[in-house]
Design an enzyme around this catalytic site. Structure first.
Site, PDB file in Angstrom:
ATOM      1  N   SER A 192      30.958  34.875  42.240  1.00 48.30           N
ATOM      2  CA  SER A 192      31.919  33.875  42.714  1.00 48.30           C
ATOM      3  C   SER A 192      31.801  33.718  44.225  1.00 48.30           C
ATOM      4  O   SER A 192      31.687  34.711  44.953  1.00 48.30           O
ATOM      5  CB  SER A 192      33.349  34.304  42.385  1.00 48.30           C
ATOM      6  OG  SER A 192      33.548  34.376  41.003  1.00 48.30           O
TER       7      SER A 192
ATOM      8  N   CYS B 234      40.579  36.422  39.086  1.00 49.01           N
ATOM      9  CA  CYS B 234      40.246  37.748  39.618  1.00 49.01           C
ATOM     10  C   CYS B 234      41.532  38.526  39.906  1.00 49.01           C
ATOM     11  O   CYS B 234      42.395  38.038  40.633  1.00 49.01           O
ATOM     12  CB  CYS B 234      39.431  37.592  40.905  1.00 49.01           C
ATOM     13  SG  CYS B 234      39.047  39.180  41.648  1.00 49.01           S
TER      14      CYS B 234
HETATM   15  C1  LIG Z   1      31.352  44.653  39.780  1.00 46.98           C
HETATM   16  C2  LIG Z   1      31.953  43.432  39.146  1.00 46.98           C
HETATM   17  C3  LIG Z   1      32.071  42.264  39.877  1.00 46.98           C
HETATM   18  C4  LIG Z   1      32.621  41.125  39.286  1.00 46.98           C
HETATM   19  N1  LIG Z   1      32.715  39.979  40.013  1.00 46.98           N
HETATM   20  C5  LIG Z   1      33.195  38.845  39.436  1.00 46.98           C
HETATM   21  C6  LIG Z   1      33.205  37.624  40.154  1.00 46.98           C
HETATM   22  O1  LIG Z   1      32.732  37.512  41.297  1.00 46.98           O
HETATM   23  N2  LIG Z   1      33.733  36.536  39.529  1.00 46.98           N
HETATM   24  C7  LIG Z   1      34.243  36.564  38.245  1.00 46.98           C
HETATM   25  O2  LIG Z   1      34.698  35.547  37.726  1.00 46.98           O
HETATM   26  N3  LIG Z   1      34.187  37.718  37.524  1.00 46.98           N
HETATM   27  C8  LIG Z   1      33.686  38.836  38.095  1.00 46.98           C
HETATM   28  N4  LIG Z   1      33.633  39.999  37.373  1.00 46.98           N
HETATM   29  C9  LIG Z   1      34.124  39.994  35.972  1.00 46.98           C
HETATM   30  C10 LIG Z   1      32.971  39.790  34.978  1.00 46.98           C
HETATM   31  O3  LIG Z   1      32.320  38.563  35.167  1.00 46.98           O
HETATM   32  C11 LIG Z   1      33.492  39.886  33.527  1.00 46.98           C
HETATM   33  O4  LIG Z   1      34.434  38.869  33.283  1.00 46.98           O
HETATM   34  C12 LIG Z   1      34.135  41.222  33.215  1.00 46.98           C
HETATM   35  O5  LIG Z   1      33.486  42.260  33.911  1.00 46.98           O
HETATM   36  C13 LIG Z   1      34.143  41.544  31.714  1.00 46.98           C
HETATM   37  O6  LIG Z   1      32.826  41.556  31.195  1.00 46.98           O
HETATM   38  P1  LIG Z   1      31.930  42.901  31.061  1.00 46.98           P
HETATM   39  O7  LIG Z   1      32.760  43.914  30.366  1.00 46.98           O
HETATM   40  O8  LIG Z   1      30.716  42.476  30.306  1.00 46.98           O
HETATM   41  O9  LIG Z   1      31.590  43.319  32.469  1.00 46.98           O
HETATM   42  C14 LIG Z   1      33.077  41.159  37.941  1.00 46.98           C
HETATM   43  C15 LIG Z   1      32.941  42.341  37.209  1.00 46.98           C
HETATM   44  C16 LIG Z   1      32.383  43.459  37.776  1.00 46.98           C
HETATM   45  C17 LIG Z   1      32.242  44.706  36.948  1.00 46.98           C
END
Ligand SMILES: Cc1cc2nc3c(=O)[nH]c(=O)nc-3n(C[C@H](O)[C@H](O)[C@H](O)COP(=O)(O)O)c2cc1C
Length: 309
Positions: free
Chosen positions: A50, A133
């Site tokens: 993002s 977020c």
């Molecule tokens: C280190 C980290 C950074 C993330 N940064 C963003 C971000 O910049 N924008 C966003 O919409 N989601 C962000 N997320 C959320 C992920 O895109 C996702 O929605 C969330 O981690 C659940 O999916 P997962 O379990 O596969 O990680 C971030 C997640 C992690 C772990």
């Protein structure tokens, strides 16, 4: 370059993509080089980290800590700002009808979201609005996505400015996600991404006697949040006729099938890349093909919402 079986082809918000696995925002999405590696490793598309109109340093380290069932993160939406990041986005190797690039955008006002979206419209295939977020600075992130009115205003402002598909990424940290989903849909969102991180949560270092994360709390991701994401996808599918991208805890092809069955048209993978590496995309795609052949599905679309029948 890995070539995909046609049975994995999908269409999401009117865009054709060679397979349903996309990179989630915030993981390996800060440079075109890392996003291109993910595309070359078998993902059908990438969502960028993002970013915002102005640069933002984000929080100090530690920004990530492992916990039972996943990780907590409080990166704080660090962003190089639109001018610098636009150059990176322009270098993503999109392939028409096969590989897509999605820009994840955040801001504090509808005008900011609209300005940034409009500025990158010509170099990406889709916009994902991060209104979700849980550890963003005041006025950004879930401060928007926890209000139906604020979500409506952001989506509407962006839809008025761009003609490529716009999806809103929602937070699970609300009393009723359907209220927010309906607001985004009424404002014209072409799709919804469900879900951003859960919580926020906290881990305390019992030797130092302080919270581990510099920001003290952070959003939970990884396998433990998958059942919650599945339920939100299932509920939103029942209530609305809108494209859904499922995300939260995906690690295996079985997880992906569950998201399809709940009603998702595509999925994103984030945290599991940290454990499995970027080959996770090709591994899951291969196993998905095996599963589909075994069960007699000839397209991903046939699996979408299977659990509602
Ligand atoms: C280190 C980290 C950074 C993330 N940064 C963003 C971000 O910049 N924008 C966003 O919409 N989601 C962000 N997320 C959320 C992920 O895109 C996702 O929605 C969330 O981690 C659940 O999916 P997962 O379990 O596969 O990680 C971030 C997640 C992690 C772990």
């Amino acid at each position: 370059m890995i070539f995909m079986d046609e049975m994995l082809n999908i269409e999401i918000c009117g865009l054709k993509v060679e397979n349903p696995l996309l990179l989630a925002a915030g993981i390996l999405g800060s440079t075109a080089a890392s996003m291109n590696r993910v595309l070359d490793s078998g993902a059908g598309g990438v969502v960028s980290k993002s970013f915002s109109r102005e640069s933002n340093k984000g929080y100090n380290n530690p920004t990530v800590v492992e916990v039972e069932g996943g990780i907590l993160n409080a990166v704080g939406l660090s962003s190089p700002g639109l001018d610098l990041f636009k150059d990176e986005l322009g270098l993503i190797k999109r392939i028409d009808g096969q590989k897509i690039a999605i820009a994840s955008i955040y801001g504090s006002t509808p005008e900011d979201f609209a300005f940034v979206s409009n500025s990158v419209e010509g170099i990406v295939d889709m916009i994902e609005l991060n209104v979700s977020c849980p550890h963003a600075m005041a006025g950004c992130g879930s401060a928007i996505g926890q209000s139906g009115d604020n979500t409506f205003n952001v989506v509407k402002a962006v839809k008025d400015k761009v003609s490529i598909p716009v999806i809103a990424k929602l937070t699970p940290n609300v009393t009723d996600i359907l209220e927010i989903a309906v607001a985004a849909s009424k404002a014209g969102a072409d799709g919804l991404t469900l879900i951003n991180t859960l919580g926020p949560g906290m881990k305390i270092d019992i030797n130092a006697g302080v919270p581990v994360l510099h920001n003290k709390f952070g959003g939970m991701s990884g396998p433990a949040i998958k059942p919650i994401a599945i339920k939100h996808v299932y509920d939103v599918y029942e209530a609305l006729d809108i494209s859904i991208i499922g995300v939260g805890g995906i690690k295996t092809f079985e997880d992906v099938v569950e998201f399809f069955y709940a009603g998702a048209n595509a999925v994103q993978i984030g945290t599991s890349i940290m454990y499995e590496g970027i080959n996770i995309f090709s591994k899951i795609n291969d196993k998905l093909i095996g599963f589909m052949k075994e069960k007699g599905f000839s397209s991903v679309n046939e699996m979408v919402a299977y659990a509602h029948k």
